[in-house]
Design a protein around this motif. Sequence first.
Motif, PDB file in Angstrom:
ATOM      1  N   THR A 154       0.825  -1.214   0.000  1.00 43.30           N
ATOM      2  CA  THR A 154       0.000   0.000   0.000  1.00 43.30           C
ATOM      3  C   THR A 154       0.854   1.257   0.000  1.00 43.30           C
ATOM      4  OG1 THR A 154      -0.104  -0.138   2.406  1.00 43.30           O
ATOM      5  CG2 THR A 154      -1.979  -1.050   1.187  1.00 43.30           C
ATOM      6  N   ARG A 155       2.143   1.112   0.272  1.00 45.92           N
ATOM      7  CA  ARG A 155       3.013   2.293   0.400  1.00 45.92           C
ATOM      8  C   ARG A 155       3.327   2.891  -0.960  1.00 45.92           C
ATOM      9  NH1 ARG A 155       7.591   1.393   4.883  1.00 45.92           N
ATOM     10  NH2 ARG A 155       8.564   2.848   3.449  1.00 45.92           N
ATOM     11  N   ALA A 156       3.399   4.224  -0.987  1.00 47.89           N
ATOM     12  CA  ALA A 156       3.687   4.918  -2.243  1.00 47.89           C
ATOM     13  C   ALA A 156       5.112   4.652  -2.715  1.00 47.89           C
ATOM     14  CB  ALA A 156       3.470   6.424  -2.066  1.00 47.89           C
ATOM     15  N   ASP A 157       6.040   4.364  -1.775  1.00 46.60           N
ATOM     16  CA  ASP A 157       7.427   4.117  -2.185  1.00 46.60           C
ATOM     17  C   ASP A 157       7.660   2.668  -2.624  1.00 46.60           C
ATOM     18  OD1 ASP A 157       7.410   2.684   0.164  1.00 46.60           O
ATOM     19  OD2 ASP A 157       8.919   3.913   1.187  1.00 46.60           O
ATOM     20  N   GLY A 158       6.627   1.815  -2.477  1.00 51.11           N
ATOM     21  CA  GLY A 158       6.731   0.449  -2.975  1.00 51.11           C
ATOM     22  C   GLY A 158       7.541  -0.486  -2.110  1.00 51.11           C
ATOM     23  N   GLU A 159       7.956  -0.034  -0.934  1.00 49.06           N
ATOM     24  CA  GLU A 159       8.787  -0.892  -0.077  1.00 49.06           C
ATOM     25  C   GLU A 159       8.072  -2.178   0.320  1.00 49.06           C
ATOM     26  OE1 GLU A 159      12.189  -0.590   1.322  1.00 49.06           O
ATOM     27  OE2 GLU A 159      12.036   0.367  -0.632  1.00 49.06           O
ATOM     28  N   ASP A 160       6.739  -2.136   0.372  1.00 51.69           N
ATOM     29  CA  ASP A 160       6.006  -3.343   0.769  1.00 51.69           C
ATOM     30  C   ASP A 160       5.450  -4.117  -0.435  1.00 51.69           C
ATOM     31  OD1 ASP A 160       4.207  -1.376   0.135  1.00 51.69           O
ATOM     32  OD2 ASP A 160       2.949  -1.616   1.920  1.00 51.69           O
ATOM     33  N   ALA A 161       5.833  -3.726  -1.640  1.00 57.14           N
ATOM     34  CA  ALA A 161       5.443  -4.483  -2.842  1.00 57.14           C
ATOM     35  C   ALA A 161       6.565  -5.476  -3.131  1.00 57.14           C
ATOM     36  CB  ALA A 161       5.221  -3.552  -4.027  1.00 57.14           C
ATOM     37  N   VAL A 162       6.485  -6.609  -2.476  1.00 60.55           N
ATOM     38  CA  VAL A 162       7.605  -7.543  -2.456  1.00 60.55           C
ATOM     39  C   VAL A 162       7.061  -8.971  -2.401  1.00 60.55           C
ATOM     40  CG1 VAL A 162       7.806  -7.399   0.062  1.00 60.55           C
ATOM     41  CG2 VAL A 162       9.826  -7.985  -1.281  1.00 60.55           C
ATOM     42  N   ALA A 163       7.843  -9.906  -2.917  1.00 58.89           N
ATOM     43  CA  ALA A 163       7.413 -11.307  -2.908  1.00 58.89           C
ATOM     44  C   ALA A 163       8.021 -12.048  -1.717  1.00 58.89           C
ATOM     45  CB  ALA A 163       7.822 -11.989  -4.213  1.00 58.89           C
ATOM     46  N   ARG A 164       7.417 -13.172  -1.393  1.00 61.10           N
ATOM     47  CA  ARG A 164       7.954 -14.041  -0.329  1.00 61.10           C
ATOM     48  C   ARG A 164       7.560 -15.484  -0.648  1.00 61.10           C
ATOM     49  NH1 ARG A 164       3.092 -14.782   2.382  1.00 61.10           N
ATOM     50  NH2 ARG A 164       1.750 -12.946   2.215  1.00 61.10           N
ATOM     51  N   PRO A 165       8.392 -16.438  -0.248  1.00 59.16           N
ATOM     52  CA  PRO A 165       8.056 -17.832  -0.534  1.00 59.16           C
ATOM     53  C   PRO A 165       6.958 -18.325   0.396  1.00 59.16           C
ATOM     54  CG  PRO A 165      10.106 -17.698   0.701  1.00 59.16           C
ATOM     55  CD  PRO A 165       9.669 -16.282   0.449  1.00 59.16           C
ATOM     56  N   ILE A 166       6.158 -19.259  -0.105  1.00 55.69           N
ATOM     57  CA  ILE A 166       5.134 -19.899   0.725  1.00 55.69           C
ATOM     58  C   ILE A 166       5.660 -21.285   1.071  1.00 55.69           C
ATOM     59  CG2 ILE A 166       2.728 -20.634   0.840  1.00 55.69           C
ATOM     60  CD1 ILE A 166       2.109 -18.684  -1.410  1.00 55.69           C
TER      61      ILE A 166
END
Length: 330
Positions: A154-166
């Motif tokens: 949701t952050r405008a800087d994209g820091e939380d637009a990230v992948a992670r393994p399941i």
Amino acid sequence: MATARACANIALVKYWGKRDAALNLPAAGSLSLTLDALTTVTTVRFDDGLADDQMRLGGAPAPAAMLGRASVFLDRVRALAGITSRASIDTINHFPTASGLASSASGFAALAVAASRAAGLDLDDAALSRLSRLGSGSAARSIFGGFVRMDAGTRADGEDAVARPIDTAALAARVRMIVAEVGGGAVKSHGSRDAMEHCAETSPLYAGWLAVVPRDLVAAEDALARDDLAALGEIAEANALAMHASAIAARPAIIYWQPATLAALAEVRALRAAGRAAWATMDAGPHVKVLTTSDDAVAVAQAMAAVAGVTAVTIAAAGGPAEIVPAGAA
Ligand code: DP6
């Protein structure tokens, strides 16, 4: 200098639309399977003697557009590392056949890992995933192996637009994906970047597509937690069809399917009716990928190869994470 290898991934819940084009932030999350049979190996060498970035693809000079996109990406790596040297990039795609299968995911993941290491950076996996995303949204997922979840953030800087393994060790060992290449058509494909933008701007079904993705993500993660491949497969097939429906409804329409694509989809349904594990997904091209199990993989691959218009079939298992490999590794 550093060399890295990354596997391609195929989304089971698709990324199709952005919330920010400049930072390449997805409009919604996605979920994918990394595939061992489709890899890219990339070597990056920063060299003060170079006047410009250079790029070779499969031993030949890369197309100008590809070099341009890689060079913009290297600018981000240079900015992070505080260097200005130009670089030479040598990249090889080990894909089942040369044509038509997306390689930007493995390509930018391998480039991110090799370029950051060559520039002297020591980035963790989350930082590598964010960096890869700036090259191509789907590449953020190729940093990790097995089943992977990408968050829209949701952050405008994209820091939380990230992948992670399941963590799905049992299912990741059992799952297979059959890549059935549909060839023969001279139809020009629309690249996913432009196509998803066109869809967001003109498709009356785009809003419906965006509404369905969060629900599919919850259901897919729930299916993974239960080791329930059938439930995951049903979501994946429905999700891909919803993405393609939104593309078909764009104005003008984006229709990736060829007649053999529909024949392949019908074969997948027939396999399922006959008791096989088989669920289809399609990306920005005519090819059909079939989610199945190690038990059914050979039978499903043979059935797909027998579909008229299917020109090549590859069986892929879950692939590992992107990693540094020795120079000269294939
Ligand atoms: C249909 O990752 O190629 O494969 O971020 O603009 O580079 P950009 O797009 P890209 O799009 C992938 C689209 C897709 C679905 C998916 O992989 O999730």
